[in-house]
Design a protein around this motif. Structure first.
Motif, mmCIF file in Angstrom:
data_model
loop_
_atom_site.group_PDB
_atom_site.id
_atom_site.type_symbol
_atom_site.label_atom_id
_atom_site.label_comp_id
_atom_site.label_asym_id
_atom_site.label_seq_id
_atom_site.Cartn_x
_atom_site.Cartn_y
_atom_site.Cartn_z
ATOM 1 N N MET A 1 25.887 -118.472 -29.701
ATOM 2 C CA MET A 1 26.984 -118.522 -30.792
ATOM 3 C C MET A 1 28.168 -117.830 -30.417
ATOM 4 O O MET A 1 29.589 -118.467 -30.802
ATOM 5 N N GLY A 2 28.196 -116.863 -29.592
ATOM 6 C CA GLY A 2 29.495 -116.312 -29.039
ATOM 7 C C GLY A 2 30.121 -117.257 -28.315
ATOM 8 O O GLY A 2 31.547 -117.131 -28.352
ATOM 9 N N ASN A 3 29.368 -117.938 -27.266
ATOM 10 C CA ASN A 3 30.350 -118.739 -26.526
ATOM 11 C C ASN A 3 31.032 -120.031 -27.256
ATOM 12 O O ASN A 3 31.901 -120.408 -27.117
ATOM 13 N N ALA A 4 30.227 -120.604 -28.202
ATOM 14 C CA ALA A 4 30.683 -121.434 -29.233
ATOM 15 C C ALA A 4 32.056 -121.002 -30.162
ATOM 16 O O ALA A 4 32.824 -121.663 -30.253
ATOM 17 N N LEU A 5 31.838 -119.802 -30.787
ATOM 18 C CA LEU A 5 33.001 -119.208 -31.356
ATOM 19 C C LEU A 5 34.293 -119.024 -30.534
ATOM 20 O O LEU A 5 35.449 -119.355 -30.711
ATOM 21 N N ALA A 6 34.158 -118.826 -29.070
ATOM 22 C CA ALA A 6 35.343 -118.547 -28.231
ATOM 23 C C ALA A 6 35.849 -120.122 -27.973
ATOM 24 O O ALA A 6 36.980 -120.229 -27.914
ATOM 25 N N VAL A 7 34.854 -121.030 -27.973
ATOM 26 C CA VAL A 7 35.419 -122.514 -27.552
ATOM 27 C C VAL A 7 36.328 -122.852 -28.644
ATOM 28 O O VAL A 7 37.188 -123.847 -28.439
ATOM 29 N N ILE B 1 33.335 -112.939 -28.012
ATOM 30 C CA ILE B 1 33.202 -111.937 -26.949
ATOM 31 C C ILE B 1 32.052 -111.048 -27.319
ATOM 32 O O ILE B 1 31.231 -110.861 -26.318
ATOM 33 N N LEU B 2 32.245 -110.324 -28.473
ATOM 34 C CA LEU B 2 31.269 -109.229 -28.856
ATOM 35 C C LEU B 2 29.793 -109.994 -28.881
ATOM 36 O O LEU B 2 28.873 -109.354 -28.387
ATOM 37 N N LEU B 3 29.724 -111.065 -29.634
ATOM 38 C CA LEU B 3 28.465 -111.518 -29.656
ATOM 39 C C LEU B 3 27.719 -111.959 -28.371
ATOM 40 O O LEU B 3 26.716 -111.656 -28.153
ATOM 41 N N ALA B 4 28.750 -112.566 -27.601
ATOM 42 C CA ALA B 4 28.163 -112.908 -26.315
ATOM 43 C C ALA B 4 27.643 -111.663 -25.491
ATOM 44 O O ALA B 4 26.598 -111.791 -24.746
ATOM 45 N N GLY B 5 28.529 -110.836 -25.468
ATOM 46 C CA GLY B 5 27.957 -109.465 -24.789
ATOM 47 C C GLY B 5 26.603 -109.054 -25.521
ATOM 48 O O GLY B 5 25.750 -108.628 -24.576
ATOM 49 N N ILE B 6 26.561 -108.897 -26.820
ATOM 50 C CA ILE B 6 25.540 -108.208 -27.316
ATOM 51 C C ILE B 6 24.413 -109.070 -27.062
ATOM 52 O O ILE B 6 23.131 -108.666 -26.724
ATOM 53 N N GLY B 7 24.350 -110.391 -26.981
ATOM 54 C CA GLY B 7 23.314 -111.373 -26.911
ATOM 55 C C GLY B 7 23.044 -111.277 -25.366
ATOM 56 O O GLY B 7 21.746 -111.356 -25.059
ATOM 57 N N GLY B 8 23.981 -111.220 -24.655
ATOM 58 C CA GLY B 8 23.555 -110.940 -23.059
ATOM 59 C C GLY B 8 22.700 -109.683 -22.705
ATOM 60 O O GLY B 8 21.682 -110.035 -22.186
ATOM 61 N N GLY B 9 23.047 -108.638 -23.643
ATOM 62 C CA GLY B 9 22.238 -107.528 -23.177
ATOM 63 C C GLY B 9 20.894 -107.503 -24.040
ATOM 64 O O GLY B 9 19.838 -106.868 -23.277
ATOM 65 N N LEU B 10 20.736 -108.339 -24.971
ATOM 66 C CA LEU B 10 19.467 -108.473 -25.838
ATOM 67 C C LEU B 10 18.559 -109.396 -24.925
ATOM 68 O O LEU B 10 17.277 -108.731 -24.809
#
Length: 204
Positions: free
Chosen positions: A11-17, A106-115
């Motif tokens: 979702m974070g990557n899609a938002l950035a796109v 960016i924040l969602l992708a970072g949180i998702g990666g950590g999760l």
């Protein structure tokens, strides 16, 4: 935790796109460039590049390959395409609000990666490839990441991918968020496992 993390990452990557003219992460610059040049979908190219990295890692050193690696490579691209074509995400307005969309991505992708990393089901295809480069060259993982992503960025830029100011600040925002979320979720998982163990002992 693993699939929840992949969903947030996609979702974070899609938002950035959605606001790609502000700049994307080097890997997404490449995926968007390949999409623009050859068709398919951005998510499809994410899957293809991910599986290509899995293949290289498998050939060089299989220890960095796990079930989670394959699931990561296959699922993130599908999740990205779903959010890009579902109409659920806000569209670019060409105003200052686009920066908030990018920051949220960016924040969602970072949180998702950590999760998903905290779930301990294996590193993603790109992370595994970074570890291979670090191990084979003798440089640190952080330097290996900079080296590989710089090469990918140049390649994506030459293919016409969207490179702008956000491309160069991604790491400064996303990496700390990733590290912090990984620590938090790892701690939560550890506490949950400990409680489960105590409960089982009591039940016995």
């Amino acid at each position: 935790m693993f699939f929840g993390g992949l969903c947030l990452l996609g979702m974070g990557n899609a938002l950035a796109v959605k606001v790609k003219f502000l700049g994307l992460h080097p890997w997404e610059v490449l995926n968007v460039a390949l999409f623009q040049q050859m068709g398919l979908t951005i998510g499809s190219w994410s899957i293809i590049t991910g599986l290509f990295l899995v293949l290289i890692t498998y050939i060089v050193d299989r220890k960095y390959i796990s079930l989670g690696t394959f699931l990561n490579a296959m699922c993130v691209g599908v999740i990205m395409d779903f959010f890009l074509w579902s109409g659920l995400l806000p569209e670019s307005s060409g105003t200052w609000t686009d920066y908030f969309i990018l920051l949220a991505g960016i924040l969602l992708a970072g949180i998702g990666g950590g999760l998903y990393v905290a779930s301990n089901l294996g590193a993603g295809p790109r992370d595994g490839f970074m570890l291979i480069v670090s191990e084979r060259t003798g440089i640190s993982v952080s330097r290996a990441r900079i080296l590989v992503e710089s090469i990918i960025l140049i390649f994506g830029f030459l293919l016409g991918g969207p490179v702008f100011i956000a491309t160069f600040i991604y790491t400064f925002i996303q990496s700390p968020v990733f590290q912090k979320s990984r620590m938090v979720f790892s701690g939560l998982l550890g506490k949950w496992v400990e409680r489960r163990s105590v409960t089982r002992v009591i039940q016995k």
